[in-house]
Write an enzyme that holds these catalytic residues in place. Sequence first.
Site, PDB file in Angstrom:
ATOM      1  N   THR A  72      52.969 -35.260 -13.758  1.00 55.46           N
ATOM      2  CA  THR A  72      51.653 -35.859 -13.659  1.00 55.46           C
ATOM      3  C   THR A  72      51.790 -36.623 -12.096  1.00 55.46           C
ATOM      4  O   THR A  72      50.497 -36.573 -11.221  1.00 55.46           O
ATOM      5  CB  THR A  72      51.249 -36.430 -14.451  1.00 55.46           C
ATOM      6  OG1 THR A  72      51.038 -35.563 -15.827  1.00 55.46           O
ATOM      7  CG2 THR A  72      50.011 -37.127 -14.638  1.00 55.46           C
ATOM      8  N   ASN A 150      50.296 -22.788 -18.022  1.00 53.86           N
ATOM      9  CA  ASN A 150      51.019 -23.065 -19.436  1.00 53.86           C
ATOM     10  C   ASN A 150      50.670 -22.645 -20.702  1.00 53.86           C
ATOM     11  O   ASN A 150      51.084 -22.591 -21.495  1.00 53.86           O
ATOM     12  CB  ASN A 150      50.926 -24.539 -19.205  1.00 53.86           C
ATOM     13  CG  ASN A 150      49.663 -25.106 -19.203  1.00 53.86           C
ATOM     14  OD1 ASN A 150      49.015 -24.944 -17.907  1.00 53.86           O
ATOM     15  ND2 ASN A 150      49.131 -25.877 -19.854  1.00 53.86           N
ATOM     16  N   SER A 198      58.889 -30.484 -13.609  1.00 53.59           N
ATOM     17  CA  SER A 198      59.261 -31.856 -14.490  1.00 53.59           C
ATOM     18  C   SER A 198      60.363 -31.659 -15.451  1.00 53.59           C
ATOM     19  O   SER A 198      60.738 -30.424 -16.142  1.00 53.59           O
ATOM     20  CB  SER A 198      57.907 -31.867 -15.510  1.00 53.59           C
ATOM     21  OG  SER A 198      58.119 -32.876 -16.327  1.00 53.59           O
ATOM     22  N   ALA A 199      61.156 -32.451 -15.613  1.00 49.26           N
ATOM     23  CA  ALA A 199      62.520 -32.405 -16.298  1.00 49.26           C
ATOM     24  C   ALA A 199      62.422 -31.934 -17.781  1.00 49.26           C
ATOM     25  O   ALA A 199      63.219 -31.194 -18.266  1.00 49.26           O
ATOM     26  CB  ALA A 199      63.440 -33.830 -16.287  1.00 49.26           C
ATOM     27  N   THR A 237      62.687 -48.792  -8.006  1.00 54.79           N
ATOM     28  CA  THR A 237      64.164 -48.492  -8.133  1.00 54.79           C
ATOM     29  C   THR A 237      63.875 -47.281  -9.123  1.00 54.79           C
ATOM     30  O   THR A 237      63.381 -47.218  -9.909  1.00 54.79           O
ATOM     31  CB  THR A 237      64.762 -49.606  -8.962  1.00 54.79           C
ATOM     32  OG1 THR A 237      64.428 -50.911  -8.172  1.00 54.79           O
ATOM     33  CG2 THR A 237      66.156 -49.256  -9.042  1.00 54.79           C
ATOM     34  N   CYS A 323      48.467 -31.175 -23.908  1.00 53.94           N
ATOM     35  CA  CYS A 323      48.068 -32.356 -23.310  1.00 53.94           C
ATOM     36  C   CYS A 323      46.445 -32.247 -24.047  1.00 53.94           C
ATOM     37  O   CYS A 323      45.929 -33.473 -23.812  1.00 53.94           O
ATOM     38  CB  CYS A 323      47.976 -32.242 -21.807  1.00 53.94           C
ATOM     39  SG  CYS A 323      49.604 -31.925 -21.195  1.00 53.94           S
TER      40      CYS A 323
HETATM   41  N1  PMP Z   1      51.515 -29.194 -14.968  1.00 55.75           N
HETATM   42  C1  PMP Z   1      51.677 -28.641 -15.962  1.00 55.75           C
HETATM   43  C2  PMP Z   1      51.109 -27.089 -15.836  1.00 55.75           C
HETATM   44  C3  PMP Z   1      52.211 -28.913 -17.258  1.00 55.75           C
HETATM   45  O1  PMP Z   1      52.125 -28.122 -18.453  1.00 55.75           O
HETATM   46  C4  PMP Z   1      52.241 -30.257 -17.520  1.00 55.75           C
HETATM   47  C5  PMP Z   1      52.776 -30.805 -18.821  1.00 55.75           C
HETATM   48  N2  PMP Z   1      52.107 -30.521 -19.785  1.00 55.75           N
HETATM   49  C6  PMP Z   1      52.082 -31.206 -16.422  1.00 55.75           C
HETATM   50  C7  PMP Z   1      51.797 -30.475 -15.093  1.00 55.75           C
HETATM   51  C8  PMP Z   1      52.326 -32.563 -16.350  1.00 55.75           C
HETATM   52  O2  PMP Z   1      53.907 -32.862 -16.644  1.00 55.75           O
HETATM   53  P1  PMP Z   1      54.366 -34.265 -17.089  1.00 55.75           P
HETATM   54  O3  PMP Z   1      54.460 -33.817 -18.734  1.00 55.75           O
HETATM   55  O4  PMP Z   1      55.928 -34.288 -16.655  1.00 55.75           O
HETATM   56  O5  PMP Z   1      53.650 -35.348 -16.695  1.00 55.75           O
END
Ligand code: PMP
Length: 387
Positions: A72, A150, A198-199, A237, A323
């Site tokens: 994000t 996604n 994203s990890a 940091t 989300c």
């Molecule tokens: N982009 C996509 C396509 C995602 O699926 C997500 C997570 N659902 C994000 C961005 C955001 O990632 P994060 O959870 O690391 O903020």
Amino acid sequence: MKQRVYLDWNATTPLRPEARAALVAALDICGNPSSVHGEGRRAHKVLQDARAAVAALVGADPETVVFTSGATESNALALSPGVHRPASPPVKRLIVSAIEHPSVLTGGRFGREFVEIAPVDRSGVINLVELARLLANKPPALVSIMLANNETGAIQPIREVAELVRAHGGVLHVDAVAAFGKMNINFKSLECDLLSISAHKIGGPKGVGALIVGDDLRGLEPELRGGGQEKGRRAGTENLPGIAGFGAAAKAVMTTWEQHARHCEILRKRLEAGLKQAGAVIIAENASRLPNTTLFTAPGLHAETAVIGFDLEGIAVSSGSACSSGKVQPSHVLEAMQAGPEQVRGGVRISLGWETTENDVDRALEAWRKLAGTLVKKKDETVLERF
Ligand code: PMP
């Protein structure tokens, strides 16, 4: 009590043991990576090792990796007015595809009112003709298109997009979060300028990610200003335990992703055959898709109710993106694909991962058959009774 089956790997993944070990070990490092003394240098080494591992996984140079608090933030950092390629003027326009994550759709520092939407076709793939039209005869734009979606898993033609964007003097940002760890990602051969990852999508910890910033990109304004960390591109940091965990996960994925992709694809075929046998329609079935992702619907299916139904059977699945689930909202991705009103509210996503077994898939199918049997029609409204 039946054992739980987790089939929501696109929302997040379990922490890998290697990532946990690296994270826990880093908690005991007292130094600040910016300090010059021995303690600081030890912390700095952990940071740089992780940077090299993350860079290697996406075919980028370590110096181009900017660690963030997650994708994000990576997306917010990327969507910066004024970025440009050396020979082009700073961009003042933002074009994003209609199926982007909300962190992109909201426009970052451009603001939502500046977002121009590039449409997708019915299988959820960017319409290149429309994108070319949006780019033509106007000042250069920053274009943000995801590598894979996604919700549907549909893979986007990023090389073709990059060619178009470059031909119009623009800048390309790619949200590679959904694709991360599931397909080959090479920053250099994608020919984009910015790439978000994203990890927690690859077995790393939540709350840490990265933005890859191409060497020849100019004008990227930091969002967080302060110390000179991350070459002045992201002050603060560093989250050393998180970053160490990210690095360890990246190392593990480097040698296992291909095998896991094949494993998921075999299981997904079994899953989709079984779902279809019991009345499901696979969305974007004929698009080139991530090997682990299935979005499906059926006449009369209500996604939110179905997710609860699966959950009661011990199976974690999702309605569209995590989300936006929790809120009963139609999927913006399905809307962009011009799916009918029934499909828009009926999309259920099952996403598989490296720990998924054949038995897990069969448990999901058993639950689906039960659920499909309870779909009944009531006048013009279709509802799902008991499950
Ligand atoms: N982009 C996509 C396509 C995602 O699926 C997500 C997570 N659902 C994000 C961005 C955001 O990632 P994060 O959870 O690391 O903020």
